[in-house]
Design a protein around this motif. Structure first.
Motif, PDB file in Angstrom:
ATOM      1  N   ALA A 447      12.137   0.147 -10.067  1.00  0.00           N
ATOM      2  CA  ALA A 447      10.881   0.653 -10.625  1.00  0.00           C
ATOM      3  C   ALA A 447       9.687   0.215  -9.779  1.00  0.00           C
ATOM      4  CB  ALA A 447      10.715   0.167 -12.067  1.00  0.00           C
ATOM      5  N   CYS A 448       9.741  -1.018  -9.275  1.00  0.00           N
ATOM      6  CA  CYS A 448       8.651  -1.540  -8.452  1.00  0.00           C
ATOM      7  C   CYS A 448       8.564  -0.778  -7.130  1.00  0.00           C
ATOM      8  CB  CYS A 448       8.878  -3.026  -8.202  1.00  0.00           C
ATOM      9  SG  CYS A 448       7.359  -3.994  -8.159  1.00  0.00           S
ATOM     10  N   PHE A 449       9.709  -0.506  -6.523  1.00  0.00           N
ATOM     11  CA  PHE A 449       9.722   0.284  -5.289  1.00  0.00           C
ATOM     12  C   PHE A 449       9.130   1.673  -5.529  1.00  0.00           C
ATOM     13  CE2 PHE A 449      13.290  -2.441  -3.502  1.00  0.00           C
ATOM     14  CZ  PHE A 449      12.561  -2.873  -2.412  1.00  0.00           C
ATOM     15  N   LEU A 450       9.528   2.314  -6.615  1.00  0.00           N
ATOM     16  CA  LEU A 450       9.035   3.660  -6.912  1.00  0.00           C
ATOM     17  C   LEU A 450       7.529   3.663  -7.118  1.00  0.00           C
ATOM     18  CD1 LEU A 450      11.837   4.815  -9.391  1.00  0.00           C
ATOM     19  CD2 LEU A 450      11.475   5.658  -7.069  1.00  0.00           C
ATOM     20  N   GLY A 451       7.038   2.706  -7.917  1.00  0.00           N
ATOM     21  CA  GLY A 451       5.603   2.634  -8.146  1.00  0.00           C
ATOM     22  C   GLY A 451       4.829   2.329  -6.880  1.00  0.00           C
ATOM     23  N   LEU A 452       5.354   1.410  -6.083  1.00  0.00           N
ATOM     24  CA  LEU A 452       4.690   1.065  -4.821  1.00  0.00           C
ATOM     25  C   LEU A 452       4.597   2.264  -3.889  1.00  0.00           C
ATOM     26  CD1 LEU A 452       5.755  -2.450  -3.464  1.00  0.00           C
ATOM     27  CD2 LEU A 452       3.450  -1.522  -3.683  1.00  0.00           C
ATOM     28  N   ARG A 453       5.702   3.002  -3.754  1.00  0.00           N
ATOM     29  CA  ARG A 453       5.679   4.158  -2.851  1.00  0.00           C
ATOM     30  C   ARG A 453       4.677   5.198  -3.331  1.00  0.00           C
ATOM     31  NH1 ARG A 453       5.187   4.691   0.782  1.00  0.00           N
ATOM     32  NH2 ARG A 453       6.130   6.728   1.246  1.00  0.00           N
ATOM     33  N   TRP A 454       4.558   5.374  -4.645  1.00  0.00           N
ATOM     34  CA  TRP A 454       3.586   6.344  -5.147  1.00  0.00           C
ATOM     35  C   TRP A 454       2.171   5.901  -4.799  1.00  0.00           C
ATOM     36  CZ3 TRP A 454      -0.675   6.903  -8.160  1.00  0.00           C
ATOM     37  CH2 TRP A 454      -0.991   8.200  -8.588  1.00  0.00           C
ATOM     38  N   HIS A 455       1.859   4.644  -5.017  1.00  0.00           N
ATOM     39  CA  HIS A 455       0.521   4.137  -4.712  1.00  0.00           C
ATOM     40  C   HIS A 455       0.265   4.139  -3.207  1.00  0.00           C
ATOM     41  CE1 HIS A 455      -0.955   2.956  -8.664  1.00  0.00           C
ATOM     42  NE2 HIS A 455       0.243   2.452  -8.944  1.00  0.00           N
ATOM     43  N   GLU A 456       1.274   3.808  -2.418  1.00  0.00           N
ATOM     44  CA  GLU A 456       1.099   3.816  -0.959  1.00  0.00           C
ATOM     45  C   GLU A 456       0.831   5.222  -0.448  1.00  0.00           C
ATOM     46  OE1 GLU A 456       4.063   0.017   0.061  1.00  0.00           O
ATOM     47  OE2 GLU A 456       4.784   2.080   0.154  1.00  0.00           O
ATOM     48  N   GLU A 457       1.539   6.191  -0.981  1.00  0.00           N
ATOM     49  CA  GLU A 457       1.318   7.570  -0.548  1.00  0.00           C
ATOM     50  C   GLU A 457      -0.053   8.062  -0.983  1.00  0.00           C
ATOM     51  OE1 GLU A 457       2.120  11.187   1.300  1.00  0.00           O
ATOM     52  OE2 GLU A 457       3.061   9.204   1.456  1.00  0.00           O
ATOM     53  N   ARG A 458      -0.459   7.689  -2.180  1.00  0.00           N
ATOM     54  CA  ARG A 458      -1.800   8.053  -2.656  1.00  0.00           C
ATOM     55  C   ARG A 458      -2.867   7.410  -1.780  1.00  0.00           C
ATOM     56  NH1 ARG A 458      -5.293   5.535  -6.384  1.00  0.00           N
ATOM     57  NH2 ARG A 458      -6.716   6.973  -7.471  1.00  0.00           N
ATOM     58  N   GLU A 459      -2.665   6.154  -1.408  1.00  0.00           N
ATOM     59  CA  GLU A 459      -3.610   5.458  -0.533  1.00  0.00           C
ATOM     60  C   GLU A 459      -3.677   6.121   0.843  1.00  0.00           C
ATOM     61  OE1 GLU A 459      -5.837   1.592   0.275  1.00  0.00           O
ATOM     62  OE2 GLU A 459      -5.597   3.064  -1.316  1.00  0.00           O
ATOM     63  N   ARG A 460      -2.515   6.528   1.348  1.00  0.00           N
ATOM     64  CA  ARG A 460      -2.483   7.180   2.662  1.00  0.00           C
ATOM     65  C   ARG A 460      -3.269   8.489   2.637  1.00  0.00           C
ATOM     66  NH1 ARG A 460      -0.007  11.101   5.286  1.00  0.00           N
ATOM     67  NH2 ARG A 460       1.107  11.748   3.400  1.00  0.00           N
ATOM     68  N   ARG A 461      -3.075   9.276   1.591  1.00  0.00           N
ATOM     69  CA  ARG A 461      -3.806  10.543   1.492  1.00  0.00           C
ATOM     70  C   ARG A 461      -5.299  10.305   1.325  1.00  0.00           C
ATOM     71  NH1 ARG A 461       0.380  11.854  -2.170  1.00  0.00           N
ATOM     72  NH2 ARG A 461      -1.122  11.657  -3.876  1.00  0.00           N
ATOM     73  N   ARG A 462      -5.650   9.304   0.543  1.00  0.00           N
ATOM     74  CA  ARG A 462      -7.064   9.020   0.316  1.00  0.00           C
ATOM     75  C   ARG A 462      -7.753   8.573   1.605  1.00  0.00           C
ATOM     76  NH1 ARG A 462     -10.109   4.776  -0.624  1.00  0.00           N
ATOM     77  NH2 ARG A 462      -8.339   3.355  -0.478  1.00  0.00           N
ATOM     78  N   ASN A 463      -7.087   7.715   2.356  1.00  0.00           N
ATOM     79  CA  ASN A 463      -7.666   7.265   3.620  1.00  0.00           C
ATOM     80  C   ASN A 463      -7.761   8.405   4.623  1.00  0.00           C
ATOM     81  OD1 ASN A 463      -7.999   4.646   2.736  1.00  0.00           O
ATOM     82  ND2 ASN A 463      -6.058   3.915   3.585  1.00  0.00           N
TER      83      ASN A 463
END
Length: 486
Positions: A447-463
């Motif tokens: 669950a932690c991996f899944l949540g992290l990847r979602w936030h990381e991808e969101r951060e990448r798109r935002r940047n």
């Protein structure tokens, strides 16, 4: 004036956001590390403190977070609704079968705790430095598990690291932070977590030298080998094949991928028969070493043992509603009924609280202890008790459908890449082998991996969007830019 492209977009963080992200790490630690403490003498109830801690943390996060991203809010809402459906189905099954309220709570925690933790992760706006700190702490936890497992394999034989009581093998003791003094499947859990972490580390920590990231993968593979966690290779290989299949726009192209797979299997089969390589012995144990025995045919001993649940469970149906809602939470072959409630220590604690035990669970153990269950003693691959059959037995097809619906939300809304798909699909394969899908330490790591990847991808798109906007503004405001004509 010329605008400069920012190397990193600054994001103001509220104190509440930081507090909630730290709470998530604390909650994860209560799941990840308690076996290590009990291994060295801490009270065994510490292993189950997270059943109270995680719901409290989830409640605090949901009531204090201030997320504004509408997509994020929608995902949290869907997950809450899906979890509510699972709660309703579990409660209905308990009412039909007179199961105790404590059965309902424990079953929901064994099956639903990872989803609860994911709800909390999705409700926290992990961004910027806050995201980076969370990732580093989480990676540090996983790396510690890998290093400790490798150290155990070296230090236990020479007496520096204490071995577990009960006559466990060295492979069982090579379990990192999941080693248990009384015996458990900790080696499988630890190896699985290490391999997942190694793949994540290789793909995410790009600033780390490639040779070091490859070394971590090799170390995780070595841990899996020395801990005799052979089923981990099997489930991950099948999980990888399923990911390949889901990515094919034309399903017939699967045959192009089957060629190297068949070649690998052919070489593997040849090595089993024609070589005496020691590291293949665990696989010979249930393949060529028993080629003269009837194991895998329709009436094979392994086939009959593995599918026993589909004969045992219906034998205890007493009402047509059992065909829809099963025999009740904790009443068949899930980790709760098949293992947890069989422990005399937990029986003494939970039965006074209203826990109920069903004879169907004991029927599984009678089979395992009989001559027909001898294969289970050699490998958990042959276990008649595994998550999917237990979930169907406890909650019926309605409860199974509720669990799959909740999982589909994660697949559709949280999975952002092939690594996330691999996590879910390989975990589903684990549920066909044993009860690893109900191991909190492993499942909350997923669950932690899944949540992290979602936030990381969101951060990448935002940047990327922020940098793109800065470049666009720079070109528009440049003194040599052509005038804009309306």
């Amino acid at each position: 004036m010329t605008s400069e492209v920012p190397s990193q977009v600054a994001v103001p963080l509220k104190k509440g956001v930081v507090r909630n992200s730290k709470l998530l790490l604390i909650g994860f630690a209560t799941v990840f590390f308690p076996r290590l403490f009990t291994y060295f003498g801490a009270p065994s109830p510490l292993n189950f403190a997270h059943f109270i801690v995680i719901p409290i943390i989830v409640g605090i996060v949901l009531f204090t977070t201030r997320i504004k991203d509408q997509k994020q809010i929608a995902i949290v809402g869907e997950l809450i609704v899906g979890f509510g459906v699972l709660v309703a189905c579990t409660t209905a099954s308990a009412l039909i079968n007179d199961a105790g309220i404590i059965n309902v709570f424990l079953q929901l925690m064994f099956l639903g705790e990872p989803f609860l933790f994911l709800i909390a992760m999705m409700a926290v706006p992990l961004v910027g430095e806050n995201l980076e700190k969370f990732r580093r702490w989480f990676a540090g936890f996983c790396l510690f598990n890998l290093i400790l497992a490798l150290a155990q394999n070296v230090l236990i034989p020479i007496g520096i690291y204490p071995a577990a009581r009960g006559g466990q093998l060295l492979s069982d003791n090579t379990a990192g932070v999941f080693a248990s003094p009384g015996g458990s499947a900790g080696n499988y859990i630890s190896a699985t977590v290490s391999l997942y972490f190694a793949f994540y580390f290789f793909n995410t920590f790009k600033t780390v030298p490639r040779w070091l990231r490859i070394a971590v993968i090799i170390a995780a593979i070595y841990q899996t080998y020395v801990s005799d966690s052979k089923q981990t290779f099997v489930q991950m290989f099948i999980g990888w094949l399923l990911v390949v299949w889901t990515n094919l726009e034309k399903p017939l192209k699967i045959f192009l991928y089957l060629i190297p797979v068949v070649l690998i299997l052919a070489i593997f089969s040849w090595a089993l028969v024609e070589t005496d390589w020691e590291f293949l012995d665990p696989y010979r144990n249930f393949t060529t070493a028993r080629a003269d025995q009837n194991l895998y045919g329709p009436d094979g001993q392994a086939t009959l043992l593995k599918t026993a649940g589909f004969r045992i469970i219906p034998a205890y149906f007493t009402t047509p509603l059992n065909y829809l809602f099963g025999l009740g939470p904790g009443h068949t072959a899930t980790r709760l009924g098949g293992w947890f409630l069989r422990d005399p220590n937990f029986q003494n604690l939970l039965i006074p609280l209203g826990a109920t035990i069903h004879p169907a669970s004991e029927a599984f153990w009678q089979l395992i202890k009989s001559p027909a269950g001898w294969l289970f003693k050699d490998s958990t691959m042959f276990s008649p008790m595994y998550t999917w059959v237990g979930l169907w037995g406890d909650l019926g097809p309605v409860g199974l459908g509720a669990y799959l619906y909740l999982s589909s939300i994660v697949w559709r809304r949280v999975c952002v890449d092939d690594f996330c798909k691999f996590l879910l699909l390989s975990t589903a394969i684990m549920g066909c082998i044993f009860t690893q899908m109900e191991e909190p330490g492993q499942m909350l790591t997923v669950a932690c991996f899944l949540g992290l990847r979602w936030h990381e991808e969101r951060e990448r798109r935002r940047n990327r969007n922020s940098i793109g906007s800065a470049v666009e503004n720079s070109e528009t405001d440049h003194p040599l830019s052509p005038p804009q004509i309306n």
